[in-house]
Design a protein around this motif. Structure first.
Motif, short mmCIF file in Angstrom:
data_model
loop_
_atom_site.label_atom_id
_atom_site.label_comp_id
_atom_site.label_asym_id
_atom_site.label_seq_id
_atom_site.Cartn_x
_atom_site.Cartn_y
_atom_site.Cartn_z
N LYS A 10 41.84 49.49 35.10
CA LYS A 10 41.09 48.49 35.85
C LYS A 10 41.73 47.10 35.71
CE LYS A 10 36.53 50.71 35.73
NZ LYS A 10 35.14 50.59 35.22
N GLN A 11 42.19 46.80 34.50
CA GLN A 11 42.80 45.50 34.25
C GLN A 11 44.13 45.33 34.98
OE1 GLN A 11 43.09 45.01 30.00
NE2 GLN A 11 40.88 45.16 29.70
N SER A 12 44.80 46.43 35.30
CA SER A 12 46.12 46.36 35.93
C SER A 12 46.04 46.39 37.46
CB SER A 12 47.00 47.52 35.45
OG SER A 12 46.50 48.77 35.92
N GLN A 13 44.84 46.57 38.03
CA GLN A 13 44.71 46.64 39.48
C GLN A 13 45.00 45.29 40.13
OE1 GLN A 13 41.38 48.82 41.24
NE2 GLN A 13 40.94 49.67 39.23
N LEU A 14 45.58 45.35 41.33
CA LEU A 14 45.95 44.15 42.06
C LEU A 14 45.49 44.24 43.51
CD1 LEU A 14 49.68 43.74 40.93
CD2 LEU A 14 47.75 42.37 40.13
N GLY A 15 45.13 43.07 44.07
CA GLY A 15 44.89 42.98 45.51
C GLY A 15 46.19 42.63 46.21
N LEU A 16 46.21 42.69 47.51
CA LEU A 16 47.44 42.46 48.27
C LEU A 16 48.04 41.09 48.01
CD1 LEU A 16 46.63 44.10 51.72
CD2 LEU A 16 48.40 44.80 50.10
N ASP A 17 47.20 40.10 47.75
CA ASP A 17 47.72 38.74 47.55
C ASP A 17 47.69 38.30 46.10
OD1 ASP A 17 48.33 38.08 50.33
OD2 ASP A 17 46.17 38.24 50.64
N ASP A 18 47.40 39.23 45.19
CA ASP A 18 47.52 38.94 43.76
C ASP A 18 48.99 38.95 43.38
OD1 ASP A 18 44.80 38.74 43.39
OD2 ASP A 18 44.56 40.86 42.86
N THR A 19 49.31 38.27 42.30
CA THR A 19 50.71 38.12 41.90
C THR A 19 51.04 38.93 40.65
OG1 THR A 19 50.23 36.16 40.55
CG2 THR A 19 50.82 35.80 42.87
N PHE A 20 52.31 39.25 40.53
CA PHE A 20 52.86 39.86 39.32
C PHE A 20 54.28 39.32 39.14
CE2 PHE A 20 54.04 42.57 42.83
CZ PHE A 20 55.32 42.99 42.56
N LYS A 21 54.76 39.37 37.91
CA LYS A 21 56.09 38.86 37.63
C LYS A 21 57.07 40.00 37.41
CE LYS A 21 54.73 34.37 35.72
NZ LYS A 21 54.86 33.43 34.58
N PHE A 22 58.08 40.03 38.25
CA PHE A 22 59.11 41.07 38.10
C PHE A 22 60.33 40.70 38.92
CE2 PHE A 22 61.23 45.03 39.43
CZ PHE A 22 61.55 45.53 38.18
N HIS A 23 61.50 40.92 38.32
CA HIS A 23 62.78 40.74 39.02
C HIS A 23 63.69 41.89 38.64
CE1 HIS A 23 67.04 39.12 38.88
NE2 HIS A 23 66.76 39.16 40.16
N CYS A 24 64.16 42.63 39.65
CA CYS A 24 65.05 43.77 39.40
C CYS A 24 66.44 43.27 39.05
CB CYS A 24 65.10 44.67 40.62
SG CYS A 24 66.22 46.08 40.44
N PHE A 108 58.13 50.88 43.30
CA PHE A 108 58.35 50.50 41.90
C PHE A 108 58.63 48.99 41.76
CE2 PHE A 108 61.00 49.78 38.20
CZ PHE A 108 60.38 50.53 37.22
N PRO A 109 57.94 48.31 40.81
CA PRO A 109 57.04 48.82 39.77
C PRO A 109 55.55 48.78 40.14
CG PRO A 109 57.53 46.54 39.33
CD PRO A 109 58.26 46.89 40.61
N ILE A 110 55.27 48.77 41.43
CA ILE A 110 53.88 48.83 41.88
C ILE A 110 53.46 50.29 42.05
CG2 ILE A 110 52.34 48.30 43.83
CD1 ILE A 110 53.01 45.91 42.15
N GLY A 111 52.25 50.61 41.67
CA GLY A 111 51.69 51.93 41.92
C GLY A 111 50.62 51.82 42.99
N ARG A 112 50.37 52.92 43.68
CA ARG A 112 49.41 52.93 44.78
C ARG A 112 48.45 54.10 44.61
NH1 ARG A 112 51.60 53.45 50.93
NH2 ARG A 112 52.36 55.43 50.05
N PHE A 113 47.18 53.90 44.94
CA PHE A 113 46.19 54.96 44.83
C PHE A 113 45.17 54.81 45.95
CE2 PHE A 113 44.67 51.37 42.40
CZ PHE A 113 43.32 51.31 42.68
N MET A 114 44.37 55.84 46.14
CA MET A 114 43.35 55.82 47.18
C MET A 114 41.97 55.92 46.55
SD MET A 114 42.82 55.64 50.48
CE MET A 114 44.35 56.18 51.28
N TYR A 130 46.21 49.05 44.53
CA TYR A 130 47.53 48.91 43.91
C TYR A 130 47.36 48.48 42.46
CZ TYR A 130 48.78 48.71 48.84
OH TYR A 130 48.90 49.01 50.17
N PHE A 131 48.38 48.76 41.65
CA PHE A 131 48.34 48.32 40.26
C PHE A 131 49.76 48.05 39.78
CE2 PHE A 131 48.71 52.92 40.21
CZ PHE A 131 49.65 53.17 39.21
N PHE A 132 49.87 47.25 38.74
CA PHE A 132 51.17 46.91 38.16
C PHE A 132 51.08 47.08 36.65
CE2 PHE A 132 53.72 43.68 35.90
CZ PHE A 132 54.99 44.08 36.29
#
Length: 235
Positions: A10-24, A108-114, A130-132
């Motif tokens: 639950k803590q890792s779930q994200l909305g479409l306009d929520d942010t996460f930090k990642f650079h490949c 990756f690194p985003i996950g998706r669920f229904m 979505y979750f990260f």
């Protein structure tokens, strides 16, 4: 443990306009130690077409199938290579099917669920989530939104196949679990083989995938519902 995992999810779930930090950083670590690159039928079809293979040729060369422990339906995954369990499509540290890479890799690194809601045994409402989770590779030098990340990799926000596939998984799983209570041995193996062949392999590479898949899933579920089963359970 289960409640703790649910809370972390639950803590890792994200909305479409929520942010996460990642650079490949192109380190390739996301392509090793991988036994979890699961392929829905569309991914298998798309990668086969990218390499000018049939779905069967691609499966025979790069994949393996097993029966899901909970769903009891055939699950296809890329077959890891060597002691480092490398993705078989990794060539010279690059993806050999980059333009048609598996959806799980493109996300990756985003996950998706229904998220689904039921009423009187039928699905009435579905919402994509979505979750990260920090993957342990790359760095956090860039801030992304889920929306921008999906757009950058050409993943539609409203993905018709994802929704249809989730419905198919639920319905196929229910039917296969019901059937397995009455059928065992070679007959059950034959049923699993039929579902695998029809849902994953038997596609005309010159025709539209989605049209073929939509027709297949309805016919397969209808066929499973109509199978004559022995009375009194497994013999």
């Amino acid at each position: 443990m289960k409640e703790r995992n649910i809370e972390l999810f639950k803590q890792s779930q994200l909305g479409l306009d929520d942010t996460f930090k990642f650079h490949c950083t192109m380190c390739g670590r996301c392509c090793i130690n991988r036994e979890d690159i699961l392929l829905p039928p569309r991914d298998l079809y798309a990668m086969a077409k990218e390499l000018n293979f049939t779905s069967k040729e691609f499966f025979d060369k790069y994949c393996e199938v097993f029966i899901g422990s909970d769903t009891r339906i055939p699950v296809v995954r890329l077959k890891p290579v060597g002691s480092v369990k490398r993705c078989p499509l990794l060539k010279d540290r690059r993806c050999s099917v980059h333009q048609a890479k598996p959806t799980v890799c493109a996300l990756f690194p985003i996950g998706r669920f229904m998220l689904s809601e039921k009423s009187e045994g039928k699905l009435t409402k579905q919402k994509t989530g979505y979750f990260f989770v920090n993957p342990g590779c790359g760095d956090d030098s860039e801030t992304q939104t889920v929306r921008d990340w999906l757009n950058a990799f050409g993943i539609p926000l409203e993905d018709p196949f994802f929704k249809v596939w989730q419905d198919a998984l639920i319905n196929l799983s229910m039917e296969m679990q019901r059937i397995e209570k009455s059928v065992g041995g070679e007959l059950m193996d034959d049923i699993w083989s039929m579902v695998f062949w029809v849902m994953y392999i038997d596609y005309d590479m010159k025709k539209d995938f989605m049209e073929q898949f939509t027709e297949k899933q309805y016919k397969m579920i209808a066929l499973l519902k109509a199978l004559p089963l022995p009375k009194g359970g497994k013999k």
